[in-house]
Design an enzyme around this catalytic site. Sequence first.
Site, PDB file in Angstrom:
ATOM      1  N   SER A  46      -1.686   7.975  -4.907  1.00 42.93           N
ATOM      2  CA  SER A  46      -2.992   8.633  -4.985  1.00 42.93           C
ATOM      3  C   SER A  46      -3.203   9.303  -6.333  1.00 42.93           C
ATOM      4  CB  SER A  46      -3.140   9.669  -3.863  1.00 42.93           C
ATOM      5  OG  SER A  46      -3.070   9.063  -2.595  1.00 42.93           O
ATOM      6  N   TYR A 134       9.679   5.336   0.645  1.00 44.18           N
ATOM      7  CA  TYR A 134       8.263   5.061   0.903  1.00 44.18           C
ATOM      8  C   TYR A 134       8.073   3.577   1.166  1.00 44.18           C
ATOM      9  CZ  TYR A 134       3.168   5.129  -0.066  1.00 44.18           C
ATOM     10  OH  TYR A 134       1.803   5.006   0.004  1.00 44.18           O
ATOM     11  N   LYS A 162       8.426   7.723   4.414  1.00 43.34           N
ATOM     12  CA  LYS A 162       6.975   7.706   4.558  1.00 43.34           C
ATOM     13  C   LYS A 162       6.625   6.297   5.006  1.00 43.34           C
ATOM     14  CE  LYS A 162       2.575   8.173   2.125  1.00 43.34           C
ATOM     15  NZ  LYS A 162       1.880   8.393   0.830  1.00 43.34           N
ATOM     16  N   ILE A 209       2.194  12.450   4.883  1.00 42.43           N
ATOM     17  CA  ILE A 209       1.882  12.575   3.460  1.00 42.43           C
ATOM     18  C   ILE A 209       0.519  11.931   3.304  1.00 42.43           C
ATOM     19  CG2 ILE A 209       2.538  12.022   1.099  1.00 42.43           C
ATOM     20  CD1 ILE A 209       5.434  11.993   1.962  1.00 42.43           C
TER      21      ILE A 209
END
Length: 297
Positions: A46, A134, A162, A209
């Site tokens: 992001s 992740y 994640k 998250i």
Amino acid sequence: MNFEGTYVAMVTPFTDDGNIDEEGFRSNINYLIDKGVTGLLGAGTSGESATLTHEEHRKVVEILIDEVGGRVETVAGSGSNSTHEAIELTKSAEELGADAALVITPYYNKPQQHALIKHYQAISDATDIPIIAYNVPSRTGVDMSVETIVELAKIDGVDAVKEASGSVNKVSKLYKALTKEGLEEDFNILSGEDGLTLPIMALGGTGVISASANVDPKRMVLMVDSILNDDYTRAQELHYEMIDVIDALFIESNPVPAKTAMNIMGLPAGPLRAPLTDMKDENVEILKNALKEADLI
């Protein structure tokens, strides 16, 4: 390290001339802390990490840690498709004082499952910072299997995943497999899919998250806290209050809609960095309507 609660995958605000907007970034940090978040992630997907230089990457993490000042947990994105580079970025996060590092699976080169285990083992061996693996196959081209994630959970220093594969069934199987190995108390599953956070946490996840929390942090914090307090009626209400905004925030590639929404709301975000570019006009209208219905504008 135990990860529980709402972590925000922060955008990196830029000035009109394309530099990091340090003042705006610091403002967003304080805005999110005031909304009650558990932790903040800098230089993640992001945050447009793929188009940050190494110097900018380090600067984002430095600003984050400095402005937070220990008030909430800090997580630094430090993944790469090169194990060597991932080690160096993770070392940098540790040196700067981040509480944890988010390490995405290598992308494009599509390593085998046993190679993924070696990748994370090498990073853990070279550092002492807690690592969140992740898994986001839609971006990387590789999907960590349940069996691989269980093996990662056995690595000292890899404390969470994640999970953004989009499969609630996979989360079910993962939590069951972790429980069978007696690892469920020491290894956290964090939602990487905002719209699936409620079911993921109901199945054993401990937090999220979140990219959408840049735009609607209050509701995300309240929903996650409600789940952690076993108030699923309230959590469901909040989920439905957020879901149209969440969908609109992923109508184009993240963080394009998130930065667009923040600019509309008057929060520092600024322009996108190429190759990302402005949203289509018709999608901007969909986003605006969702924000209006959620009383965010």
